[in-house]
Motif scaffolding. Structure first.
Motif, mmCIF file in Angstrom:
data_model
loop_
_atom_site.group_PDB
_atom_site.id
_atom_site.type_symbol
_atom_site.label_atom_id
_atom_site.label_comp_id
_atom_site.label_asym_id
_atom_site.label_seq_id
_atom_site.Cartn_x
_atom_site.Cartn_y
_atom_site.Cartn_z
ATOM 1 N N ARG A 28 -8.789 -3.700 5.038
ATOM 2 C CA ARG A 28 -8.699 -4.814 4.088
ATOM 3 C C ARG A 28 -10.030 -5.542 4.008
ATOM 4 N N GLU A 34 -8.028 -14.588 4.539
ATOM 5 C CA GLU A 34 -7.567 -13.571 5.491
ATOM 6 C C GLU A 34 -8.092 -13.892 6.901
ATOM 7 N N PRO B 15 8.298 -13.916 6.446
ATOM 8 C CA PRO B 15 7.603 -12.626 6.628
ATOM 9 C C PRO B 15 8.444 -11.610 7.393
ATOM 10 N N TYR B 31 -0.550 -1.522 7.240
ATOM 11 C CA TYR B 31 -1.147 -1.581 5.900
ATOM 12 C C TYR B 31 -0.125 -1.193 4.824
ATOM 13 N N MET B 34 2.212 -4.043 4.185
ATOM 14 C CA MET B 34 1.579 -5.089 3.364
ATOM 15 C C MET B 34 1.601 -4.717 1.881
ATOM 16 N N GLU B 35 1.258 -3.473 1.599
ATOM 17 C CA GLU B 35 1.224 -3.016 0.208
ATOM 18 C C GLU B 35 2.620 -3.021 -0.397
ATOM 19 N N ARG B 44 1.314 -11.574 -0.768
ATOM 20 C CA ARG B 44 0.322 -10.850 0.033
ATOM 21 C C ARG B 44 0.289 -11.486 1.412
ATOM 22 N N LEU B 45 0.871 -10.785 2.371
ATOM 23 C CA LEU B 45 0.883 -11.315 3.743
ATOM 24 C C LEU B 45 -0.490 -11.106 4.366
ATOM 25 N N ALA B 47 -2.981 -10.495 7.672
ATOM 26 C CA ALA B 47 -2.794 -9.646 8.856
ATOM 27 C C ALA B 47 -2.248 -10.452 10.048
ATOM 28 N N LEU B 50 1.445 -11.080 9.395
ATOM 29 C CA LEU B 50 2.209 -9.833 9.533
ATOM 30 C C LEU B 50 2.452 -9.520 11.011
#
Lengths: 135, 106
Positions: A28, A34, B15, B31, B34-35, B44-45, B47, B50
């Motif tokens: 990412r 982020e 989440p 990943y 997430m998608e 959109r979480l 990282a 998540l």
């Protein structure tokens, strides 16, 4: 950058999740949002690990008292700054214009209002934060 | 027995639910989750979020890893996880039904 961010997490957590977490982060693009999310996740992992080790659950009363403490602290800090600035402003005005009275109260009232507004903001933000974390 | 109520996860409750829904469609690594969540949940979480939720779900036995040679370890739903997801969806389904009925009435 990715490695540095992962090092913010507790060692036990890294033993279990580091490889896959690094893999995910490299897939990412690390935006500011982020990055902040990862830092927040690290703080949460430390807090959870500490809670597990110590067995200490922060008492509900303390969570309830947090907004009050935050509001009071913000008000005190803000007003202290205000008092110092106001004193300087008043002194300057007196020296240069020999004026006091109502005009001298304007900065004081302004700083009172600003301090109260900041305290209210601290109160609401902390209440929201405590509601999310107290469970 | 560990507390399996995901509403006790605080800010990680939502989440966690999204992860369970994602894994109900089959095992996925971080990943891919997430998608998938971005597609069906329009969220959109991050990282950190998540893995905060994933850690809690794994500790409570609601998800588990699937052995893989890949560094990206896939996760899958356990039977306890499927039960919790079903219960959560029932509650949400009830809310959706009532909400829709009331909106139609107003």
């Amino acid at each position: 950058m990715t490695r540095w961010l992962v090092r913010l997490y507790p060692r036990a957590w890294r033993r279990r999740y580091e490889a896959e977490f690094v893999e995910l982060l490299t897939q990412r693009s690390l935006t500011t949002g982020e990055t902040l999310d990862v830092i927040r996740g690290a703080l949460d992992a430390h807090y959870t690990a500490w809670q597990r080790r110590s067995g200490i659950m922060i008492p509900v009363m303390l969570w309830r008292g947090l907004p009050f403490i935050a509001a009071l602290g913000t008000f005190a800090l803000s007003y202290l700054t205000a008092a110092l600035v106001t004193a300087t402003v008043r002194q300057t005005l007196w020296i240069h214009f020999h004026t006091d009275g109502l005009y001298g109260w304007v900065p004081v009232l302004t700083w009172w209002t600003c301090s109260l507004a900041l305290a209210a903001l601290a109160w609401t933000r902390t209440r929201r934060w405590a509601a999310r974390h107290s469970s | 027995m560990a507390d399996t109520d995901i509403t006790s996860f605080g800010r990680f409750s939502e989440p966690a639910l999204l992860i369970l829904v994602s894994l109900a469609g089959g095992p996925k690594h971080g990943y891919a989750m997430m998608e998938d969540i971005a597609t069906f949940g329009r969220v959109r979480l991050g990282a950190g979020t998540l893995y905060g939720a994933l850690t809690r779900l794994e500790e409570r036995g609601l998800v588990e890893t699937v052995s893989s040679g890949d560094r990206r370890r896939p996760y899958r739903l356990t039977s306890a996880g499927a039960t919790v997801l079903q219960a959560q969806l029932d509650v949400l389904g009830g809310c959706v039904t009532v909400g829709r009925q009331r909106l139609a009435l107003s």
